[in-house]
Design a protein around this motif. Structure first.
Motif, mmCIF file in Angstrom:
data_model
loop_
_atom_site.group_PDB
_atom_site.id
_atom_site.type_symbol
_atom_site.label_atom_id
_atom_site.label_comp_id
_atom_site.label_asym_id
_atom_site.label_seq_id
_atom_site.Cartn_x
_atom_site.Cartn_y
_atom_site.Cartn_z
ATOM 1 N N CYS A 1 39.778 42.443 36.185
ATOM 2 C CA CYS A 1 39.501 41.774 37.459
ATOM 3 C C CYS A 1 39.855 40.297 37.303
ATOM 4 O O CYS A 1 39.359 39.629 36.386
ATOM 5 N N TYR A 2 40.688 39.793 38.191
ATOM 6 C CA TYR A 2 41.147 38.414 38.150
ATOM 7 C C TYR A 2 40.288 37.605 39.123
ATOM 8 O O TYR A 2 40.398 37.770 40.339
ATOM 9 N N GLN A 3 39.433 36.744 38.580
ATOM 10 C CA GLN A 3 38.510 36.018 39.441
ATOM 11 C C GLN A 3 39.213 34.883 40.186
ATOM 12 O O GLN A 3 39.816 33.994 39.574
ATOM 13 N N ILE A 4 39.098 34.942 41.493
ATOM 14 C CA ILE A 4 39.618 33.898 42.376
ATOM 15 C C ILE A 4 38.409 33.063 42.793
ATOM 16 O O ILE A 4 37.605 33.481 43.634
ATOM 17 N N GLU A 5 38.271 31.883 42.190
ATOM 18 C CA GLU A 5 37.072 31.080 42.441
ATOM 19 C C GLU A 5 37.360 29.583 42.492
ATOM 20 O O GLU A 5 36.460 28.763 42.339
ATOM 21 N N ASP A 6 38.639 29.265 42.757
ATOM 22 C CA ASP A 6 39.074 27.873 42.880
ATOM 23 C C ASP A 6 40.036 27.749 44.050
ATOM 24 O O ASP A 6 40.918 28.598 44.223
ATOM 25 N N ASP B 1 31.326 29.427 42.530
ATOM 26 C CA ASP B 1 32.187 28.362 42.021
ATOM 27 C C ASP B 1 33.121 27.840 43.106
ATOM 28 O O ASP B 1 33.432 26.642 43.154
ATOM 29 N N TYR B 2 33.568 28.748 43.982
ATOM 30 C CA TYR B 2 34.471 28.300 45.047
ATOM 31 C C TYR B 2 33.757 27.310 45.964
ATOM 32 O O TYR B 2 34.338 26.307 46.384
ATOM 33 N N SER B 3 32.484 27.555 46.244
ATOM 34 C CA SER B 3 31.743 26.639 47.113
ATOM 35 C C SER B 3 31.551 25.282 46.447
ATOM 36 O O SER B 3 31.639 24.236 47.103
ATOM 37 N N VAL B 4 31.300 25.280 45.145
ATOM 38 C CA VAL B 4 31.136 24.015 44.425
ATOM 39 C C VAL B 4 32.445 23.230 44.436
ATOM 40 O O VAL B 4 32.472 22.024 44.724
ATOM 41 N N GLU C 1 34.208 28.264 55.844
ATOM 42 C CA GLU C 1 35.350 28.145 54.925
ATOM 43 C C GLU C 1 35.299 29.235 53.861
ATOM 44 O O GLU C 1 36.327 29.856 53.536
ATOM 45 N N ILE C 2 34.118 29.486 53.340
ATOM 46 C CA ILE C 2 33.966 30.527 52.309
ATOM 47 C C ILE C 2 34.182 31.907 52.919
ATOM 48 O O ILE C 2 34.826 32.777 52.308
ATOM 49 N N LYS C 3 33.681 32.105 54.113
ATOM 50 C CA LYS C 3 33.895 33.390 54.785
ATOM 51 C C LYS C 3 35.380 33.678 54.980
ATOM 52 O O LYS C 3 35.833 34.814 54.787
#
Length: 256
Positions: free
Chosen positions: A147-152, A177-180, A192-194
């Motif tokens: 699983c490739y984490q997309i968090e940036d 992490d994306y929200s931070v 934005e996160i949605k």
């Protein structure tokens, strides 16, 4: 090799259910595995777990035909393949930033011709050399996944290039992490996160890849409708913290 329960569930058109463990005790893994999720999410990125502890948790999960997804530390190729060789069914690789980053992970985690993974065959996953060599190579590519984490935010412009790559199995959206990184820490239901959450699911499914993320019980249906087919829906530390808090509240209430 033991076939993947997660992949079996998804190939049947169903949604795979995951429970996360922050505690590295094998007893916790066995308690959670007995609830019959499709997988337990183990972690070496943010916990003090040792390789030996993770190995025992993988064994505990397999008693109940439950997969394990090991979130690895970003490091050398040994930090990736060692989890597979202990018979973790999947890896979760944090902070994939672009297509070149994804390609390097793919090359480490897939045997040729898909990648360049180093081979041993004398460990848990190959039943300590009992699985035939060629069968081992073929089955590992088919029944083990990353699983490739997309968090940036930086990863979003590369999302389709990552998803279309042969050997990339799953896009895993990490809203925390994306929200931070987006300057809205903890606001994982921010518009934005949605929008990003929806986009990750759309792109993953467009290219026939697994779409994964975390959710709570109230939003399971919404995320499934969005296209997610692998969902982490609970964690040991949350369960224990809630139980302890509720028990103390009940005690205080009883005593007025």
């Amino acid at each position: 090799m033991r076939p993947s329960r997660v992949l079996r569930t998804i190939r049947e058109g169903k949604v795979a259910r995951v429970l996360k463990l922050n505690i590295s005790d094998a007893k916790i893994a066995e308690i959670f595995a007995a609830a019959q999720p499709d997988a337990l999410w183990l972690c070496m990125e943010h916990t003090s777990a040792t390789w030996e502890q993770v190995e025992h948790q993988i064994r505990a999960a397999k008693l109940y035909d439950v997969d394990t997804l090991l979130r690895v530390s970003r490091g050398s190729y040994s930090d990736y393949i060692r989890g597979y060789e202990m018979d973790a069914t999947g890896l979760i690789v944090p902070h994939i930033m672009n297509a070149e980053d994804a390609r390097k992970v793919r090359d480490i985690t897939k045997f040729a011709p898909l990648g360049k993974r180093a081979v041993d065959g004398g460990n848990n996953d190959a039943q300590f050399t009992r699985v035939g060599f060629l069968d081992y190579l073929k089955t590992a590519n088919e029944e083990r996944f990353a699983c490739y984490q997309i968090e940036d935010p930086e990863a979003m412009e590369h999302l389709e290039a990552i998803a279309e790559m042969d050997g990339v199995d799953c896009l895993f959206f990490g809203p925390g992490d994306y929200s931070v990184a987006s300057g809205i820490p903890g606001e994982i239901q921010h518009d934005e996160i949605k929008a990003v959450r929806k986009r990750v699911a759309e792109v993953a499914r467009k290219y026939g890849k697994i779409a994964a993320t975390v959710t709570n019980r109230d939003l399971i249906g919404e995320y499934v409708d969005m296209g997610y087919n692998l969902l982490s829906v609970g964690a040991d530390v949350i369960a224990l913290a809630n139980y302890a808090d509720e028990s103390m509240a009940a005690f205080d209430k009883a005593l007025g």
